[in-house]
Design a protein around this motif. Structure first.
Motif, PDB file in Angstrom:
ATOM      1  N   ALA A  18       0.830  -1.214   0.000  1.00 54.28           N
ATOM      2  CA  ALA A  18       0.000   0.000   0.000  1.00 54.28           C
ATOM      3  C   ALA A  18       0.861   1.260   0.000  1.00 54.28           C
ATOM      4  CB  ALA A  18      -0.944  -0.005   1.194  1.00 54.28           C
ATOM      5  N   ALA A  19       2.060   1.173   0.556  1.00 55.45           N
ATOM      6  CA  ALA A  19       2.956   2.335   0.589  1.00 55.45           C
ATOM      7  C   ALA A  19       3.471   2.697  -0.803  1.00 55.45           C
ATOM      8  CB  ALA A  19       4.119   2.059   1.532  1.00 55.45           C
ATOM      9  N   LEU A  20       3.336   1.796  -1.774  1.00 62.46           N
ATOM     10  CA  LEU A  20       3.780   2.061  -3.147  1.00 62.46           C
ATOM     11  C   LEU A  20       2.748   2.824  -3.970  1.00 62.46           C
ATOM     12  CD1 LEU A  20       5.269  -1.457  -4.025  1.00 62.46           C
ATOM     13  CD2 LEU A  20       6.498   0.575  -3.214  1.00 62.46           C
ATOM     14  N   CYS A  21       1.552   2.955  -3.447  1.00 57.47           N
ATOM     15  CA  CYS A  21       0.465   3.603  -4.187  1.00 57.47           C
ATOM     16  C   CYS A  21       0.750   5.080  -4.423  1.00 57.47           C
ATOM     17  CB  CYS A  21      -0.848   3.505  -3.405  1.00 57.47           C
ATOM     18  SG  CYS A  21      -1.408   1.837  -3.088  1.00 57.47           S
ATOM     19  N   PRO A  22       0.509   5.551  -5.650  1.00 53.68           N
ATOM     20  CA  PRO A  22       0.557   7.002  -5.851  1.00 53.68           C
ATOM     21  C   PRO A  22      -0.479   7.664  -4.943  1.00 53.68           C
ATOM     22  CG  PRO A  22       0.455   5.849  -7.955  1.00 53.68           C
ATOM     23  CD  PRO A  22       0.204   4.831  -6.878  1.00 53.68           C
ATOM     24  N   PHE A  28      -8.369   5.253  -1.146  1.00 51.37           N
ATOM     25  CA  PHE A  28      -7.432   4.672  -0.200  1.00 51.37           C
ATOM     26  C   PHE A  28      -6.258   4.031  -0.926  1.00 51.37           C
ATOM     27  CE2 PHE A  28     -11.391   4.521   2.341  1.00 51.37           C
ATOM     28  CZ  PHE A  28     -10.947   5.272   3.427  1.00 51.37           C
ATOM     29  N   SER A  29      -5.126   3.957  -0.249  1.00 45.66           N
ATOM     30  CA  SER A  29      -3.956   3.225  -0.722  1.00 45.66           C
ATOM     31  C   SER A  29      -4.012   1.833  -0.110  1.00 45.66           C
ATOM     32  CB  SER A  29      -2.680   3.945  -0.295  1.00 45.66           C
ATOM     33  OG  SER A  29      -2.581   5.188  -0.956  1.00 45.66           O
ATOM     34  N   ALA A 143      -2.902   8.131   6.070  1.00 48.13           N
ATOM     35  CA  ALA A 143      -3.003   9.112   7.158  1.00 48.13           C
ATOM     36  C   ALA A 143      -3.485  10.470   6.660  1.00 48.13           C
ATOM     37  CB  ALA A 143      -1.652   9.247   7.853  1.00 48.13           C
ATOM     38  N   HIS A 144      -3.092  10.851   5.442  1.00 45.66           N
ATOM     39  CA  HIS A 144      -3.505  12.157   4.889  1.00 45.66           C
ATOM     40  C   HIS A 144      -5.013  12.243   4.679  1.00 45.66           C
ATOM     41  CE1 HIS A 144      -3.200   9.618   1.337  1.00 45.66           C
ATOM     42  NE2 HIS A 144      -3.899  10.514   0.675  1.00 45.66           N
TER      43      HIS A 144
END
Length: 147
Positions: A18-22, A28-29, A143-144
């Motif tokens: 999920a951290a790789l998502c633009p 959601f990522s 988080a954003h």
């Protein structure tokens, strides 16, 4: 069935994907990993990997032509049951693929749509396992959106 002993390890991989998502302000990522009945990884994907509207489960499913009957999908977020960008939800795609088991870390908050994937999948006979021990890891790349 996939090795259930490694559910946390496989789900951790999905959460890390999920951290790789633009980044997005409107989605959601999420990361997803599909594991065969023999325990081997068949595919993985993440949100917006190839298209701004791709969901993680959709991306992973598109990468394999294997028979997915009886397999397990690991997703950092509960698979969607409502979707505005495509005609099929991730829950519907999972059901159509014949996936027997869904393991996820974080229930979908009602930020964009109502999260009812768990209920729809269970109602269709899919085994659904929630592992909230990894929910913080699943929330981190979002988080954003959460304020």
């Amino acid at each position: 069935m996939a090795d259930r002993v490694d559910d946390l390890g496989r789900l951790r991989i999905a959460c890390e994907l999920a951290a790789l998502c633009p980044p997005s302000e409107t989605a959601f990522s999420v990361g997803a990993v599909i594991v065969g009945t023999d325990g081997r990884e068949l595919a993985r994907g993440y949100s917006r990997e190839n298209d701004p509207h791709d969901h993680a489960e959709e991306s992973a499913l598109a990468k394999t032509a294997a028979d997915l009957t009886g397999t397990t999908i690991y997703s950092s977020l509960e698979p969607c049951a409502e979707r505005r960008s495509r005609p099929l939800t991730c829950s519907e795609l999972i059901l159509r693929a014949g996936i027997a088991r869904v393991v996820f870390a974080w229930r979908e908050p009602s930020l964009f749509v109502e999260g009812e994937g768990l209920e729809r999948l269970r109602a269709a006979g899919v085994e659904v396992v929630e592992l909230p021990a990894l929910a913080d890891l699943a929330r981190a790349p979002n988080a954003h959106l959460l304020g």
